[in-house]
Motif scaffolding. Structure first.
Motif, PDB file in Angstrom:
ATOM      1  N   ALA C 164       3.029 -36.027  10.286  1.00 10.92           N
ATOM      2  CA  ALA C 164       2.897 -34.565  10.343  1.00 10.92           C
ATOM      3  C   ALA C 164       3.502 -34.018   9.049  1.00 10.92           C
ATOM      4  CB  ALA C 164       3.644 -34.014  11.542  1.00 10.92           C
ATOM      5  N   VAL C 165       3.041 -32.835   8.650  1.00  9.03           N
ATOM      6  CA  VAL C 165       3.510 -32.263   7.394  1.00  9.03           C
ATOM      7  C   VAL C 165       4.087 -30.872   7.647  1.00  9.03           C
ATOM      8  CG1 VAL C 165       2.834 -31.538   5.063  1.00  9.03           C
ATOM      9  CG2 VAL C 165       1.715 -33.505   6.143  1.00  9.03           C
ATOM     10  N   ILE C 166       5.198 -30.561   6.986  1.00  6.87           N
ATOM     11  CA  ILE C 166       5.724 -29.199   7.022  1.00  6.87           C
ATOM     12  C   ILE C 166       6.163 -28.826   5.611  1.00  6.87           C
ATOM     13  CG2 ILE C 166       8.035 -29.990   7.756  1.00  6.87           C
ATOM     14  CD1 ILE C 166       8.231 -27.274   9.297  1.00  6.87           C
ATOM     15  N   TYR C 167       5.835 -27.609   5.189  1.00  5.60           N
ATOM     16  CA  TYR C 167       6.233 -27.199   3.832  1.00  5.60           C
ATOM     17  C   TYR C 167       6.391 -25.694   3.737  1.00  5.60           C
ATOM     18  CZ  TYR C 167       1.433 -25.613   2.884  1.00  5.60           C
ATOM     19  OH  TYR C 167       0.246 -24.951   2.908  1.00  5.60           O
ATOM     20  N   GLY C 168       7.092 -25.279   2.705  1.00  8.99           N
ATOM     21  CA  GLY C 168       7.281 -23.851   2.453  1.00  8.99           C
ATOM     22  C   GLY C 168       6.077 -23.322   1.703  1.00  8.99           C
ATOM     23  N   ASN C 169       5.326 -22.405   2.304  1.00  8.51           N
ATOM     24  CA  ASN C 169       4.051 -22.035   1.689  1.00  8.51           C
ATOM     25  C   ASN C 169       4.107 -20.767   0.849  1.00  8.51           C
ATOM     26  OD1 ASN C 169       4.053 -20.045   3.659  1.00  8.51           O
ATOM     27  ND2 ASN C 169       1.850 -20.152   3.948  1.00  8.51           N
ATOM     28  N   ASP C 170       5.323 -20.224   0.632  1.00 11.56           N
ATOM     29  CA  ASP C 170       5.363 -19.028  -0.218  1.00 11.56           C
ATOM     30  C   ASP C 170       6.130 -19.302  -1.504  1.00 11.56           C
ATOM     31  OD1 ASP C 170       7.883 -19.241   0.835  1.00 11.56           O
ATOM     32  OD2 ASP C 170       8.190 -17.086   0.976  1.00 11.56           O
ATOM     33  N   ASP C 171       6.305 -20.579  -1.801  1.00 13.96           N
ATOM     34  CA  ASP C 171       7.108 -20.931  -2.956  1.00 13.96           C
ATOM     35  C   ASP C 171       6.306 -21.915  -3.805  1.00 13.96           C
ATOM     36  OD1 ASP C 171      10.105 -21.121  -3.991  1.00 13.96           O
ATOM     37  OD2 ASP C 171       9.190 -23.113  -4.083  1.00 13.96           O
ATOM     38  N   ALA C 172       6.214 -21.640  -5.090  1.00 17.54           N
ATOM     39  CA  ALA C 172       5.392 -22.473  -5.957  1.00 17.54           C
ATOM     40  C   ALA C 172       5.894 -23.920  -5.973  1.00 17.54           C
ATOM     41  CB  ALA C 172       5.388 -21.905  -7.370  1.00 17.54           C
ATOM     42  N   PHE C 173       7.224 -24.083  -5.947  1.00 17.72           N
ATOM     43  CA  PHE C 173       7.833 -25.402  -6.012  1.00 17.72           C
ATOM     44  C   PHE C 173       7.435 -26.255  -4.805  1.00 17.72           C
ATOM     45  CE2 PHE C 173      11.500 -28.178  -5.102  1.00 17.72           C
ATOM     46  CZ  PHE C 173      11.679 -28.800  -6.328  1.00 17.72           C
ATOM     47  N   THR C 174       7.636 -25.696  -3.611  1.00 15.80           N
ATOM     48  CA  THR C 174       7.360 -26.491  -2.414  1.00 15.80           C
ATOM     49  C   THR C 174       5.855 -26.599  -2.145  1.00 15.80           C
ATOM     50  OG1 THR C 174       7.694 -24.500  -1.093  1.00 15.80           O
ATOM     51  CG2 THR C 174       9.561 -25.955  -1.340  1.00 15.80           C
ATOM     52  N   LYS C 175       5.114 -25.563  -2.536  1.00 17.06           N
ATOM     53  CA  LYS C 175       3.664 -25.612  -2.321  1.00 17.06           C
ATOM     54  C   LYS C 175       3.024 -26.671  -3.219  1.00 17.06           C
ATOM     55  CE  LYS C 175      -0.606 -24.076  -1.316  1.00 17.06           C
ATOM     56  NZ  LYS C 175      -1.395 -24.370  -2.499  1.00 17.06           N
ATOM     57  N   SER C 176       3.449 -26.737  -4.482  1.00 19.64           N
ATOM     58  CA  SER C 176       2.819 -27.735  -5.332  1.00 19.64           C
ATOM     59  C   SER C 176       3.246 -29.134  -4.886  1.00 19.64           C
ATOM     60  CB  SER C 176       3.111 -27.478  -6.808  1.00 19.64           C
ATOM     61  OG  SER C 176       4.470 -27.629  -7.081  1.00 19.64           O
ATOM     62  N   GLY C 177       4.469 -29.244  -4.342  1.00 20.88           N
ATOM     63  CA  GLY C 177       4.885 -30.517  -3.757  1.00 20.88           C
ATOM     64  C   GLY C 177       3.952 -30.899  -2.607  1.00 20.88           C
ATOM     65  N   TYR C 178       3.638 -29.901  -1.797  1.00 23.68           N
ATOM     66  CA  TYR C 178       2.741 -30.156  -0.664  1.00 23.68           C
ATOM     67  C   TYR C 178       1.363 -30.617  -1.158  1.00 23.68           C
ATOM     68  CZ  TYR C 178      -0.912 -29.076   2.654  1.00 23.68           C
ATOM     69  OH  TYR C 178      -2.038 -29.156   3.430  1.00 23.68           O
TER      70      TYR C 178
END
Lengths: 258, 290, 384, 293
Positions: C164-178
């Motif tokens: 399963a995946v969880i990520y911060g979707n309003d942040d460029a850093f965590t979104k590009s990681g995702y």
């Protein structure tokens, strides 16, 4: 044909019946008064005529045209103007601007004319300003045309509201307690002015508490009590009408009637 | 001249920002002039910025056409949401527009075409000083004309007494919608201009804080004339730069200034009426002396 | 000239002499020191300061002292542009470190690139940063270099079938990681049971985790910053969700253990750096940082520290002429040749693939290590 | 999964309600949208943090410190700013902007004083208990927050309904002028309200800081946005509304994350707020006043 006909109007707020089967015919070129004790529903009649609220039943027609569903600003444009019991001028605007707001719908230049200040625009604004000044001088406020309205005294504010209502070039003028808070000399002046208005061919429909004022001024009077019209006719008839005396005596207001 | 070149190289962006913020403050001034407390202007700015940036980035539209796109898109949105929203008054309108702004931001955040949280980068540098000067001048002129016309008087009448305005023959709904939409147009253009000199836009620039920033500039400067919002925007844009020496506490000073102005200058920094009054008093005093 | 103004100008000259001796190497530092991004910007600034102080204590670079001109860019793009311009045109620095956020680099990078001044990011991991131009450098490791091997190692170790995946979707850093995780999972043909998101400032992740739990994954992939990741792990355990986590770059902070304590046991993290990395340069850095600032460094501080070392190494090979454009150009040309071993291990640059035929900047070329959390510490994973 | 999600929604909703309580109280009585409530909330968390880490006080004392410090901050804001604005009858917008300035000031000062990094309560202080019913997990701390939220709500409700001060407050909410004529010490009650609302905010700050064990200068901002939504949903100034609104938002958010998409959590919250305002301009539980023209 009467100017304004109110036929079988009823109005209730929630469970509270305010008006019941009210019939009023306001003639043109005359001064017509609606009187009655406090809370009888007089202002509600004005609110219905000007379209601010919708009747629960019945119909209102102006010059034969049914006003049902016509929004307030359109009703104004048809030729009904009004003043308020608790004066509603625009306090932060100058007197001149206050009156010019009344001429809003009479200025029909377009957006482009406005942006480029075309000759047509200038001419329309100039004429409008002239007419506004004329109305202000009529109510003897022209010397304060550029002052803001919040500096005016109570009586002056009433006069301003008067001029502003006339600026819409109405056929019928609704006055909600026009002399409230005025001293006798001011009242006399205003009475004269209202007669002037009638003589120019306007219809005047007013609500008032001051019996002396009403009886001296009006051509016809209707009496509203507990939401119903209990009498209608010329002042002399009303003065002696038993139901009217009853209504006022019941409230201990006999002094005013006599 | 060299000194000026150096100064301009260093501070041109800052000066541009002053212009953009002035435009935003004027956009809100227009909305407020009709008595509408809207927190949607940041969202309109975002819609304008994204529309224009996508037009230049993907479709390679010429800049003036993209600017037009950045003006039209928020206007369309404003027309759509305006009709139901503008029935609300006071704080409830503020809250509804706030909610609209948040929904817009979240939508931008989750769309593919907007680049999500990573935003759009590589936006060409197309905004020049002239664009900002000319648009600001045109906006200022237009608003000044509106003020002196039936439209401006109607807005002010609605702000002061909606019922009375209605009974003066003013169509309150359509005027409110006009003020709201024209405000959206100005905010959208500001956004489009901003996007084309900062190379990059992202959803977080158009959130609640920004809406409040715009409001603050307008109120700080004062809403009694067009000068007020421009002044407020200039001060709040330049102040943080001037306060750099305060380091960690400089935002605290920003907040303090805001509170002080609100407390001691109720009508904002620039109040034409107050100035007129002062001038009159002085003249009266002078005249009184033999 | 009268005497007073003469004295004044002498005093002024003296003052100037103290602050800027000929031969000083002025380096701009533009980081978010206030506002929401300051929690990253401040450790970064500390890392620069520590490295510069150490280098100056040892006599500077070729006898010239490093002088840092530090400015706060508040994590806002306009501010980043303003600060960059101030550093370039007014302070006349040789190069600039920063800004803190990828977003700000997208805005300020083009300014530096157009002025032919090196902009060296130490915390910008978003895709496309170095496509801005040849003057944009970064030593922050791209997730795309780290995650494939992290995921495959963890998959092998835990015999993972689905995640399963969880990520911060309003942040460029965590979104590009995702985005990288997503691609890696597709490449390695690992099915995803559900993908959940959160936003910055969220503190309650239970709704998402409950949903994840219901899909019964073998592991949870999380692209988030340590602050949120730690709470995510704690709350997962609180819901009885016991599967291991696989983290991105953001996990890489001792802060993970302040909250999660032992809850994060078994989490896989791929990174060039961990505070427990035994190499001598790193152990020196960790100790020196703690001594100077009283707290443990994180990866942001480590990368800033290394970045300063890299810049110093490049400056060592540059002959400073006093002609600013020439010196800046020389520094830009010297940087790609640098190869050092720092707190993050052996480091060199790699030019990014050009975009639209335009030359690109330089990314980090580093070998990541896989760490696993054991006993509340990052332990180098050796296959057991 | 549904049972667990309902529990999640209940705890999240209680958190929102707890925060919204003070917020709505200030609006109801002072008619001020107090945007500094988020900052006050943050100050409460730091007050408790400082008490337990610097002065090694027990957690109870920490909560008391939060209550007092935030309460006093609220009182100061009222005395220095809001009272003056009341005196000159400033329109709604003005106190809102003033409290925004306060937020900037307080947040910036907190950043200067405490640094920007997340601070944590010492592990040993946190209650670690947990209830497990089958698949459903509930931590003691969460249970505590739910309990405290409901308790405070009941207390406040009781005070408003059954005490002299409460009745006076309700009178003020109806009409400050009339209340003053009735001999009610309006200014004194305004001060009491400012203190209590801020104290409630401070306690909320500690509890939420404890629950997620993260205290930062910026922690007030996201919850303030949600607080605004809660207060509007519940009807401005309505105490029961804060509870209903909080729970409603909690449930809407959790269930939309659970059954729609977690990307839409906040969009659902604000979209709902938008729609509800269009249908009911005074919020779900707000009083509808039919004003005559």
């Amino acid at each position: 044909m009467s100017l304004l006909s109110i036929r079988g109007i009823g109005k209730h707020f929630g469970g509270l019946q305010v008006l019941e089967d009210v019939n009023i015919e306001v003639p043109g070129g005359a001064i017509f008064a609606l009187i009655g004790p406090n809370g009888a529903g007089k202002t509600t009649v004005f609110n219905l005529v000007t379209g601010l609220i919708k009747p629960s039943s019945g119909s209102i027609a102006f010059e034969g045209r049914d006003l049902a569903g016509v929004p307030p600003h359109q009703i104004t444009r048809l030729g009904i103007a009004r003043t308020f019991q608790n004066i509603r001028i625009f306090p932060d605007m100058t007197l001149l601007e206050n009156v010019m707001v009344g001429r809003h719908h009479l200025l029909n230049y377009g957006g482009l004319a406005l942006l480029f200040a075309t000759p047509a625009f200038r001419e329309a604004e100039r004429r409008s300003r002239e007419r506004a000044l004329e109305l202000l001088s009529w109510v003897k406020l022209d010397h304060k045309a550029d002052a803001t309205a919040d500096n005016l005294s109570y009586g002056e504010q009433r006069k301003l509201e008067f001029a502003r209502a006339l600026a819409t070039e109405p056929k019928l003028l609704l006055l909600d307690e026009p002399v409230a808070g005025m001293n006798p000399s001011e009242k006399a002046v205003l009475m004269e002015e209202i007669r002037n208005i009638r003589d120019r061919g306007y219809g005047v429909f007013l609500i008032e508490h001051d019996m002396r004022f009403v009886m001296n001024l009006c051509d016809r009077v209707a009496v509203l009590n507990f939401g119903r019209i209990i009498a209608e006719g010329p002042p002399d008839e009303i003065r002696t009408h038993p139901d009217v005396i009853e209504a006022y005596l019941g409230r201990g207001d006999e002094a005013e009637v006599s | 001249m060299a000194a000026f070149a150096d100064f301009w190289a260093t501070y041109s962006t800052l000066v541009y920002s002053v212009g953009i913020h002035a435009l935003l403050a004027l956009s809100l001034w227009l909305t407020l002039s009709c008595g509408l407390l809207s927190l949607a202007n940041a969202a309109f700015m975002g819609i304008g910025a994204y529309t224009a940036a996508l037009l230049t980035l993907n479709l390679h539209w010429p800049f003036p056409a993209a600017l037009l796109g950045g003006a039209v898109a928020p206007a369309v949105v404003a027309l759509i949401i305006g009709a139901p929203t503008l029935r609300l008054s006071g704080v409830y309108l503020a809250m509804a527009t706030l909610a609209f702004g948040e929904v817009t931001r979240i939508l931008i955040l989750n769309l593919q075409i907007t680049g999500g949280p990573e935003g759009l980068n590589g936006i060409p540098l197309l905004t020049t000083g002239w664009y900002i000067v000319v648009i600001l001048a045109v906006a200022g002129y237009g608003l000044a004309r509106i003020r002196r016309s039936r439209l401006g008087r109607a807005f002010e009448a609605i702000r002061e007494d909606e019922v009375a305005a209605r009974l003066m023959g003013i169509n309150v709904e359509s005027h409110k919608l006009a003020a709201f939409t024209l405000g959206a147009v100005l905010a959208g253009v500001a956004g489009a201009l901003n996007a084309h000199f900062t190379f990059f836009i992202s959803p977080r620039e158009y959130g609640f804080e920004n809406a409040v920033d715009i409001l603050t500039m307008t109120i700080l400067g004062g809403t009694t004339s067009l000068i007020g919002p421009v002044l407020g925007a200039s001060i709040l844009t330049l102040l943080p730069e001037l306060m750099r020496f305060l380091h960690a506490y400089r935002l605290a000073v920003n907040g303090l200034i805001l509170v002080v102005v609100v407390l001691f200058l109720p009508t904002g920094l620039w109040d034409a009426r107050r100035f007129r009054q002062l001038l009159k008093n002085r003249r009266a005093r002078k005249g009184g002396q033999p | 000239m009268n005497r007073v103004s003469k004295h004044f100008s002498l005093a002024l000259a003296g003052l100037l002499a103290v602050t800027a001796v000929a031969g000083d190497l002025k380096i701009g530092v533009a980081e978010a020191l206030t506002g929401g991004a300051a929690q990253y910007g401040v450790p970064i600034r500390n890392g620069f300061q520590l490295a510069a102080d150490e280098i100056n204590a040892k006599g500077g670079v070729n006898g010239n002292k490093l002088v840092l001109v530090i400015e706060d860019e508040q994590g806002k793009k306009e501010e980043a542009i303003n600060v960059f311009k101030k550093l370039i045109f007014q302070d006349k620095v040789l190069m600039i470190f920063g800004p803190t956020l990828s977003n700000s680099m997208f805005a300020a990078g083009p300014v530096a690139n157009a002025a032919k001044v090196v902009a060296f990011g130490t915390s910008n991991t978003a895709n496309g940063i170095t496509e801005v131009g040849p003057y944009v450098f970064r030593n922050s490791v791209m997730e795309s270099d780290v995650l494939p091997v992290t995921v495959s190692t963890a998959v092998k170790h835990y015999k993972i079938k689905k995640v399963a995946v969880i990520y911060g979707n309003d942040d460029a850093f965590t979104k590009s990681g995702y985005d990288v995780f997503k691609k890696v999972l597709e490449d390695q043909k690992i099915p995803v049971t559900t993908t959940e998101t959160y936003v910055k400032g969220d503190v309650d992740f239970k709704a998402q985790l409950t949903k994840i739990k219901a899909t019964n994954p073998d592991a949870i992939i999380c692209s988030g910053l340590a602050e949120e990741a730690a709470n995510i792990i704690v709350q997962a355990r609180g819901l009885g969700l016991k599967v291991p986590f696989i983290g991105g770059n953001g996990f890489n902070s001792p802060k993970m253990f302040e909250v999660s304590k032992t809850a994060g046991e078994g989490t896989f993290v791929g990174s060039p750096w961990a505070n427990t990395n035994p190499n001598a340069a790193n152990q020196h850095f960790v100790a020196a940082y703690k001594a100077k600032y009283g707290s443990d460094p994180n990866q942001f501080a480590a990368q800033a520290y290394d970045a300063m070392t890299i810049a110093a190494a490049a400056l060592k090979t540059v002959k400073i002429t006093g002609n600013l454009p020439a010196d800046r150009q020389a520094l830009q040309e010297a940087l790609p040749k640098v190869s050092i071993t720092g707190a993050t291990g052996p480091f060199k640059f790699r030019q990014a693939a050009p975009k639209d035929g335009k030359p690109s900047g330089y990314d980090a070329d580093q070998k990541p290590f896989i760490y696993v959390i054991r006993d509340g510490k990052f332990v180098l994973f050796t296959g057991k | 999964m549904l049972e667990q999600q309902l529990i999640n929604a209940l705890t999240l909703g209680s958190v929102y309600a707890l925060f919204a309580l003070g917020f709505t109280l200030v609006f109801g009585v002072l008619e001020v949208i107090n945007l500094s409530h988020g900052a006050v909330f943050m100050v409460g968390a730091y007050a408790a943090m400082t008490a337990v880490t610097r002065f090694h006080a027990p957690l109870g004392v920490g909560i008391l410190a939060a209550l007092l410090v935030s309460g006093l901050l609220g009182l100061t804001i009222d005395a220095l700013i809001l009272r003056r604005l009341r005196a000159r009858k400033a329109p709604h917008l003005i106190p809102m902007i003033a409290t925004l300035g306060v937020t900037t000031m307080v947040t910036s000062a907190a950043q200067g004083l405490f640094g920007v990094e997340v601070q944590r309560f010492p592990e040993a202080m946190l209650p670690t208990g947990e209830f497990v019913f089958g698949e459903v997990h509930l931590r003691t701390l969460e249970l505590g927050i739910v309990a405290v939220a409901f308790l405070l709500m009941a207390l406040l409700f009781g005070v408003m309904r059954y005490t002299r001060q409460g009745r006076a407050l309700r009178a003020i909410a109806e009409s400050p002028k009339a209340a003053a004529l009735l001999g009610i010490n309006v200014e004194g009650l305004f001060m009491l309200t400012s203190f209590s609302a801020a104290a409630l905010g401070g306690v909320a700050g500690v509890l939420i800081g404890l629950d997620f064990n993260a205290v930062t200068p910026m922690m007030g901002a996201p919850i303030l946005h949600k607080g605004i939504a809660v207060v509007i949903l519940g009807g401005m100034g309505d105490i029961r509304g804060a509870l209903f609104g909080g729970l409603f938002l909690g449930f809407a958010e959790v269930l939309s994350k659970a059954y729609l998409s977690s990307q839409m959590g906040d969009a659902v919250a604000f979209g709902l707020l938008f729609l509800i305002l269009l249908v009911r301009p005074v919020g779900l539980f707000g009083r509808v006043l039919e004003r005559k023209a």
